[in-house]
Design an enzyme around this catalytic site. Structure first.
Site, PDB file in Angstrom:
ATOM      1  N   LYS A  18       0.840  -1.200   0.000  1.00 36.35           N
ATOM      2  CA  LYS A  18       0.000   0.000   0.000  1.00 36.35           C
ATOM      3  C   LYS A  18       0.875   1.249   0.000  1.00 36.35           C
ATOM      4  O   LYS A  18       2.107   1.161  -0.035  1.00 36.35           O
ATOM      5  CB  LYS A  18      -0.947  -0.040   1.198  1.00 36.35           C
ATOM      6  CG  LYS A  18      -1.795  -1.327   1.245  1.00 36.35           C
ATOM      7  CD  LYS A  18      -2.891  -1.269   2.258  1.00 36.35           C
ATOM      8  CE  LYS A  18      -4.076  -0.499   1.716  1.00 36.35           C
ATOM      9  NZ  LYS A  18      -5.251  -0.566   2.618  1.00 36.35           N
ATOM     10  N   GLU A  65      -1.191  -1.528  -4.481  1.00 38.90           N
ATOM     11  CA  GLU A  65      -2.192  -0.454  -4.538  1.00 38.90           C
ATOM     12  C   GLU A  65      -1.651   0.739  -5.322  1.00 38.90           C
ATOM     13  O   GLU A  65      -0.514   1.165  -5.120  1.00 38.90           O
ATOM     14  CB  GLU A  65      -2.539  -0.008  -3.111  1.00 38.90           C
ATOM     15  CG  GLU A  65      -3.511   1.164  -3.053  1.00 38.90           C
ATOM     16  CD  GLU A  65      -3.698   1.672  -1.629  1.00 38.90           C
ATOM     17  OE1 GLU A  65      -4.607   1.192  -0.952  1.00 38.90           O
ATOM     18  OE2 GLU A  65      -2.906   2.545  -1.206  1.00 38.90           O
TER      19      GLU A  65
END
Length: 298
Positions: free
Chosen positions: A175, A205
């Site tokens: 992320k 992500e």
């Protein structure tokens, strides 16, 4: 409502029993059910119906049964509507017969588990129905109640949804903060590949198409498209061009999920399934008079 789109595994008995015992200990405390003990004879027996006050999807029967059987091992628990099945308002989900004290003392624990899980399954089914006819799967997140993740993710499956990773241990999900800490997307991916086992999937992500172009230079299993509008999602799906799975996340609700699904993404993760699902209203009602057990012959 439609039937579940996928099968779902049963819950492991050891998880069920541990959770039920903890919940009963919390409720009964050091003194037990002082109200029931004062008003109901020890050998009284009865039959009760576990019913839905509102329509929904059933989930959590194993926990309800375990709660009653933990206090009365000889309790009869007869399922009328199975997990993953729709129940109408007023519909009987299960019949319970046995020691009246045990049924009363286990009632709240059974209803708390089932109300929560039925609520999650019911909300999940609404999302699944909303994207019917598209390729998109509805998946859950780690935004679960601490200690209840296994049951809440099971409830998602009962509603026809699918599970994302169970925890931090069973898949790599890079992320934004990981990317900053690693010094960039490419560095983060290379570090993950260097340490992940050959059976471990890697997802990254991104929140811009420029980031996506960089990620597509590397071989990964899935890309998480964060907070992108449907038009941007369609461009992202075109860039990926089937080279990995695509997951849309952020800004997902019942008003937006159909447009998101129409972009062509493979999965749509919805935190609300487990962190905001309303409890399904259930009730337990005695249907036979409480009576003492018949005297046993010597």
């Amino acid at each position: 409502m439609t039937a579940p789109s996928s099968s779902f595994a049963t819950l492991l008995p050891n998880l069920v029993l541990a959770a039920v015992r903890n919940a009963l200990e919390e409720d009964l405390g050091l003194s037990g059910d002082i109200t029931t003990d004062a008003t109901v004879a020890p050998d009284a027996r009865t039959e009760a119906l576990l019913a839905a006050r509102k329509p929904g999807i059933v989930s959590g029967l194993a926990l309800a049964e375990a709660a009653f059987r933990e206090l009365d091992p000889e309790c009869a628990f007869t399922i009328e509507i199975e997990d993953g099945t729709a129940v109408a308002a007023g519909g009987t989900i299960a019949r319970i017969s046995g020691n009246a004290r045990a049924i009363l003392s286990a009632e709240r624990v059974a209803l708390n588990f089932m109300g929560r899980m039925c609520g999650i399954a019911t909300l999940t089914r609404r999302y699944v129905d909303a994207v019917a006819g598209t390729r998109a799967r509805i998946v859950d997140t780690r935004k679960t109640t601490p200690g209840l993740r296994a049951f809440e993710k099971y409830a998602v499956r009962c509603g026809g949804g699918h599970n994302h990773r169970f925890g931090l241990f069973d898949a790599v999900l890079i992320k934004d903060n990981h990317i900053v800490a690693a010094g960039g997307i490419e560095a983060a991916i290379k570090a993950a590949k260097a340490t992940a086992g050959h059976m471990t999937k890697i997802e990254v992500e991104v929140d811009t198409l420029d980031q996506l172009e960089i990620v597509m230079r590397e071989k990964i299993d899935c890309v998480l498209l964060d907070n992108m509008a449907p038009a941007e999602l369609r461009k992202a799906v075109a860039i990926v061009a089937g080279r990995c799975l695509t997951e849309a996340s952020g800004g997902v609700n019942l008003d937006t999920v159909r447009d998101i699904a129409a972009s062509g993404v493979d999965m749509i993760s919805v935190g609300a399934l487990t962190h905001s699902a309303p409890v399904l209203d259930l009730g337990l009602d005695f249907v036979t008079p409480v009576k003492k057990s018949p005297a046993r012959k010597a």
